[in-house]
Design a protein around this motif. Sequence first.
Motif, PDB file in Angstrom:
ATOM      1  N   TYR A  66      24.236  59.705  81.377  1.00 47.63           N
ATOM      2  CA  TYR A  66      23.963  59.382  80.043  1.00 47.63           C
ATOM      3  C   TYR A  66      25.189  58.770  79.352  1.00 47.63           C
ATOM      4  CZ  TYR A  66      24.852  64.172  79.736  1.00 47.63           C
ATOM      5  OH  TYR A  66      25.247  65.607  79.977  1.00 47.63           O
ATOM      6  N   GLU A  67      24.968  57.587  78.435  1.00 48.16           N
ATOM      7  CA  GLU A  67      26.249  57.199  77.819  1.00 48.16           C
ATOM      8  C   GLU A  67      25.829  56.647  76.669  1.00 48.16           C
ATOM      9  OE1 GLU A  67      28.491  53.508  79.509  1.00 48.16           O
ATOM     10  OE2 GLU A  67      27.283  54.267  81.425  1.00 48.16           O
ATOM     11  N   THR A  68      26.897  56.283  75.654  1.00 45.83           N
ATOM     12  CA  THR A  68      26.676  55.411  74.461  1.00 45.83           C
ATOM     13  C   THR A  68      28.089  54.708  74.069  1.00 45.83           C
ATOM     14  OG1 THR A  68      25.805  55.027  72.317  1.00 45.83           O
ATOM     15  CG2 THR A  68      26.790  57.123  72.857  1.00 45.83           C
ATOM     16  N   TYR A  69      27.664  53.434  73.691  1.00 41.20           N
ATOM     17  CA  TYR A  69      28.913  52.638  73.192  1.00 41.20           C
ATOM     18  C   TYR A  69      29.178  53.122  71.962  1.00 41.20           C
ATOM     19  CZ  TYR A  69      31.408  48.577  71.570  1.00 41.20           C
ATOM     20  OH  TYR A  69      32.310  47.711  70.937  1.00 41.20           O
ATOM     21  N   VAL A  70      30.545  53.963  71.655  1.00 42.20           N
ATOM     22  CA  VAL A  70      30.875  54.245  70.471  1.00 42.20           C
ATOM     23  C   VAL A  70      31.463  53.289  69.348  1.00 42.20           C
ATOM     24  CG1 VAL A  70      32.174  56.011  69.113  1.00 42.20           C
ATOM     25  CG2 VAL A  70      31.129  56.691  71.339  1.00 42.20           C
ATOM     26  N   MET A  71      32.598  52.549  69.811  1.00 41.06           N
ATOM     27  CA  MET A  71      33.252  51.612  69.092  1.00 41.06           C
ATOM     28  C   MET A  71      34.079  50.628  69.897  1.00 41.06           C
ATOM     29  SD  MET A  71      36.276  53.879  67.594  1.00 41.06           S
ATOM     30  CE  MET A  71      37.517  52.688  67.050  1.00 41.06           C
ATOM     31  N   PRO A  72      34.453  49.619  69.558  1.00 40.94           N
ATOM     32  CA  PRO A  72      35.205  48.641  70.213  1.00 40.94           C
ATOM     33  C   PRO A  72      36.824  49.295  70.270  1.00 40.94           C
ATOM     34  CG  PRO A  72      34.804  47.595  68.068  1.00 40.94           C
ATOM     35  CD  PRO A  72      34.032  49.055  67.977  1.00 40.94           C
ATOM     36  N   ALA A  73      37.582  48.630  71.200  1.00 38.11           N
ATOM     37  CA  ALA A  73      38.972  49.059  71.209  1.00 38.11           C
ATOM     38  C   ALA A  73      39.685  48.954  69.802  1.00 38.11           C
ATOM     39  CB  ALA A  73      39.534  48.013  72.296  1.00 38.11           C
ATOM     40  N   PRO A  74      40.603  50.106  69.866  1.00 39.78           N
ATOM     41  CA  PRO A  74      41.020  49.960  68.451  1.00 39.78           C
ATOM     42  C   PRO A  74      42.172  48.928  68.416  1.00 39.78           C
ATOM     43  CG  PRO A  74      42.146  51.556  69.907  1.00 39.78           C
ATOM     44  CD  PRO A  74      40.893  50.996  70.546  1.00 39.78           C
ATOM     45  N   GLU A  75      42.192  48.453  66.981  1.00 37.91           N
ATOM     46  CA  GLU A  75      43.221  47.203  66.576  1.00 37.91           C
ATOM     47  C   GLU A  75      44.541  47.940  66.191  1.00 37.91           C
ATOM     48  OE1 GLU A  75      41.672  45.424  63.181  1.00 37.91           O
ATOM     49  OE2 GLU A  75      40.343  43.990  64.849  1.00 37.91           O
ATOM     50  N   GLU A  76      44.654  49.224  65.829  1.00 33.35           N
ATOM     51  CA  GLU A  76      45.800  49.979  65.721  1.00 33.35           C
ATOM     52  C   GLU A  76      45.766  51.382  65.707  1.00 33.35           C
ATOM     53  OE1 GLU A  76      46.113  49.721  61.040  1.00 33.35           O
ATOM     54  OE2 GLU A  76      44.050  48.513  61.308  1.00 33.35           O
ATOM     55  N   ASN A  77      46.938  51.945  65.573  1.00 35.38           N
ATOM     56  CA  ASN A  77      46.836  53.555  65.763  1.00 35.38           C
ATOM     57  C   ASN A  77      46.297  54.071  67.101  1.00 35.38           C
ATOM     58  OD1 ASN A  77      47.938  53.625  62.992  1.00 35.38           O
ATOM     59  ND2 ASN A  77      45.824  53.570  62.307  1.00 35.38           N
ATOM     60  N   HIS A  78      46.452  53.468  68.157  1.00 32.40           N
ATOM     61  CA  HIS A  78      45.944  53.763  69.497  1.00 32.40           C
ATOM     62  C   HIS A  78      46.274  55.164  69.833  1.00 32.40           C
ATOM     63  CE1 HIS A  78      46.351  49.256  69.502  1.00 32.40           C
ATOM     64  NE2 HIS A  78      45.419  49.155  70.149  1.00 32.40           N
ATOM     65  N   ALA A  79      47.505  55.531  70.035  1.00 31.02           N
ATOM     66  CA  ALA A  79      47.795  56.929  70.186  1.00 31.02           C
ATOM     67  C   ALA A  79      47.094  57.994  69.441  1.00 31.02           C
ATOM     68  CB  ALA A  79      49.271  57.064  70.081  1.00 31.02           C
ATOM     69  N   GLU A  80      47.059  57.539  68.231  1.00 36.46           N
ATOM     70  CA  GLU A  80      46.284  58.717  67.371  1.00 36.46           C
ATOM     71  C   GLU A  80      44.631  58.756  67.464  1.00 36.46           C
ATOM     72  OE1 GLU A  80      45.905  59.197  62.185  1.00 36.46           O
ATOM     73  OE2 GLU A  80      47.220  57.533  63.192  1.00 36.46           O
ATOM     74  N   LEU A  81      44.260  57.638  67.566  1.00 37.07           N
ATOM     75  CA  LEU A  81      42.923  57.682  67.918  1.00 37.07           C
ATOM     76  C   LEU A  81      42.730  58.348  69.323  1.00 37.07           C
ATOM     77  CD1 LEU A  81      39.907  56.717  67.482  1.00 37.07           C
ATOM     78  CD2 LEU A  81      40.396  54.642  68.918  1.00 37.07           C
TER      79      LEU A  81
END
Length: 150
Positions: A66-81
Amino acid sequence: MLSSEALDGLEARVDAWFRREAEANPMIAAVERGEPADRRWYVRVLGDQKDTFTLWFTLGQRTLQYETYVMPAPEENHAELYEYLLRRNEKLYGLAFSIGDEDAIYLRGQLAVAAVERADLDRVLGSLYVSVERFFRPAMRIGYASRFRD
């Protein structure tokens, strides 16, 4: 690994469970089936933090994934996300955040086919819903911080 007959029976039970949930659960907007050979269900869910999202369930020989798409790739703060999501993984049961196609963020898990019972399906559906509702907005605020500034 289940025999074809046992897998057909499990598919019928899962299908019946989804039909009952679609009728009784107001958060479920729709349940659709994939191609019959795929043994896949698409569950459209109504949320508050994320207006709507789709859960995919795929029954295989050994597991129900099972899975779901949560959000697109981040535009910024990659490491923090990614740190935020990895730290959330520690608290999740039967689910984990992951990076998928085009670096999008997904929430995924699986059950052994032997463990696919009504209570397990209820738990998975509820866990996916609660996790998306709980973590979507904070994740978006990290990955798209400049869009949320006043």
